[in-house]
Design a protein around this motif. Sequence first.
Motif, PDB file in Angstrom:
ATOM      1  N   MET A 148     109.003  74.289  81.291  1.00 34.38           N
ATOM      2  CA  MET A 148     109.462  73.419  80.206  1.00 34.38           C
ATOM      3  C   MET A 148     109.745  74.243  78.953  1.00 34.38           C
ATOM      4  O   MET A 148     108.958  75.119  78.583  1.00 34.38           O
ATOM      5  N   ARG A 149     110.861  73.961  78.319  1.00 29.01           N
ATOM      6  CA  ARG A 149     111.213  74.704  77.118  1.00 29.01           C
ATOM      7  C   ARG A 149     110.333  74.308  75.940  1.00 29.01           C
ATOM      8  O   ARG A 149     109.976  73.138  75.789  1.00 29.01           O
ATOM      9  N   LYS A 150     110.012  75.300  75.110  1.00 33.41           N
ATOM     10  CA  LYS A 150     109.327  74.995  73.860  1.00 33.41           C
ATOM     11  C   LYS A 150     110.351  74.516  72.842  1.00 33.41           C
ATOM     12  O   LYS A 150     111.517  74.924  72.885  1.00 33.41           O
ATOM     13  N   LYS A 151     109.900  73.685  71.921  1.00 33.99           N
ATOM     14  CA  LYS A 151     110.827  73.028  71.001  1.00 33.99           C
ATOM     15  C   LYS A 151     110.554  73.418  69.555  1.00 33.99           C
ATOM     16  O   LYS A 151     109.399  73.443  69.117  1.00 33.99           O
ATOM     17  N   ILE A 152     111.644  73.707  68.837  1.00 29.40           N
ATOM     18  CA  ILE A 152     111.602  73.930  67.394  1.00 29.40           C
ATOM     19  C   ILE A 152     112.147  72.680  66.721  1.00 29.40           C
ATOM     20  O   ILE A 152     113.316  72.330  66.891  1.00 29.40           O
ATOM     21  N   GLY A 153     111.295  71.994  65.990  1.00 28.27           N
ATOM     22  CA  GLY A 153     111.712  70.783  65.300  1.00 28.27           C
ATOM     23  C   GLY A 153     112.272  71.109  63.927  1.00 28.27           C
ATOM     24  O   GLY A 153     111.618  71.776  63.129  1.00 28.27           O
ATOM     25  N   ILE A 154     113.487  70.652  63.667  1.00 30.06           N
ATOM     26  CA  ILE A 154     114.133  70.877  62.374  1.00 30.06           C
ATOM     27  C   ILE A 154     114.263  69.534  61.665  1.00 30.06           C
ATOM     28  O   ILE A 154     114.881  68.608  62.187  1.00 30.06           O
ATOM     29  N   SER A 155     113.665  69.428  60.491  1.00 29.50           N
ATOM     30  CA  SER A 155     113.709  68.156  59.756  1.00 29.50           C
ATOM     31  C   SER A 155     115.122  67.900  59.242  1.00 29.50           C
ATOM     32  O   SER A 155     115.773  68.790  58.693  1.00 29.50           O
ATOM     33  N   PHE A 156     115.574  66.680  59.414  1.00 30.93           N
ATOM     34  CA  PHE A 156     116.929  66.331  58.992  1.00 30.93           C
ATOM     35  C   PHE A 156     117.043  66.351  57.467  1.00 30.93           C
ATOM     36  O   PHE A 156     116.150  65.928  56.749  1.00 30.93           O
ATOM     37  N   THR A 157     118.178  66.846  57.001  1.00 28.16           N
ATOM     38  CA  THR A 157     118.505  66.829  55.586  1.00 28.16           C
ATOM     39  C   THR A 157     119.945  66.406  55.408  1.00 28.16           C
ATOM     40  O   THR A 157     120.805  66.710  56.260  1.00 28.16           O
ATOM     41  N   GLU A 158     120.209  65.715  54.324  1.00 30.33           N
ATOM     42  CA  GLU A 158     121.577  65.306  54.017  1.00 30.33           C
ATOM     43  C   GLU A 158     122.402  66.481  53.494  1.00 30.33           C
ATOM     44  O   GLU A 158     123.623  66.380  53.375  1.00 30.33           O
ATOM     45  N   CYS A 205     106.853  69.199  69.585  1.00 27.97           N
ATOM     46  CA  CYS A 205     107.335  70.472  69.031  1.00 27.97           C
ATOM     47  C   CYS A 205     106.251  71.548  68.993  1.00 27.97           C
ATOM     48  O   CYS A 205     105.070  71.266  68.860  1.00 27.97           O
ATOM     49  N   ASP A 206     106.731  72.791  69.078  1.00 24.74           N
ATOM     50  CA  ASP A 206     105.855  73.962  69.052  1.00 24.74           C
ATOM     51  C   ASP A 206     106.044  74.778  67.777  1.00 24.74           C
ATOM     52  O   ASP A 206     105.409  75.812  67.595  1.00 24.74           O
ATOM     53  N   GLY A 207     106.923  74.342  66.904  1.00 24.99           N
ATOM     54  CA  GLY A 207     107.188  74.989  65.628  1.00 24.99           C
ATOM     55  C   GLY A 207     108.139  74.119  64.837  1.00 24.99           C
ATOM     56  O   GLY A 207     108.826  73.258  65.410  1.00 24.99           O
ATOM     57  N   PHE A 208     108.183  74.345  63.517  1.00 27.45           N
ATOM     58  CA  PHE A 208     108.931  73.434  62.652  1.00 27.45           C
ATOM     59  C   PHE A 208     109.651  74.178  61.534  1.00 27.45           C
ATOM     60  O   PHE A 208     109.161  75.193  61.029  1.00 27.45           O
TER      61      PHE A 208
END
Length: 238
Positions: free
Chosen positions: A1-11, A48-51
């Motif tokens: 399973m791939r690890k996930k980098i979560g990126i917070s949405f911005t306008e 997520c595994d990082g942000f």
Amino acid sequence: MRKKIGISFTEAGFQNYWNWFSTAELAEDLELLELSFEKGNTKDIEQCDGFVLTGGIDVTPSISGGAEDYPHRPAAFSPERDEFERQIYEFAKTKRLPLLGVCRGMQYINIMEGGAVFDDIGAPENELHKKGELDKAHEIKVVEGSLLGEITGEDCGIVNSAHHQAVNPDRLGQNLMINAYAVSGKGIVEGLEYKDKTNSGFMIALQWHPERMKEKESNPFSQKIKKQFIQEVRNQFI
């Protein structure tokens, strides 16, 4: 399973953050996940595994006791985004997951740790830091012995700039230390990291925008920071 980098949405320029992570860098074991306050996908945070906490409009001033009206105040704040990103930060901190804060992201980390920002850095500093048609560029000095210095291998460098608020160095959040400051003007705080790292996850926060700076593929204040962040994500639970 791939690890996930979560990126917070911005306008403000979300795609720049997404594109900053190349297919080659993500390889077969990492993928990106958009964490959006607009979609309200809070359950995805736990995948997520990082942000990455991104830049954007000012944090709602009442959170840190700031003024309600001040120069360059946005037409509206986003308390929904503030709350959503608070959940991201608290999850990352509790789980000791890698975290990269950019511009607003850095300022909000300081606020969430009990610190404060300058509502507006003032006209002279805005000439040096606030974005016009293009990002400003200026020199920074890296604090000796900091994690930022260890990662970049540099004691100074040129970064971009697009902000009118800044971390108040007299009101740093709990367990935070300054790792870089602007050489010109009043020495605006340019970076933060945890002071005591023994019981903390990897965290680097930057006032500049590494995802869109010129020569980001070669500038150590973009490329080396991203490389280390990616490695920290890969190292989770190995």
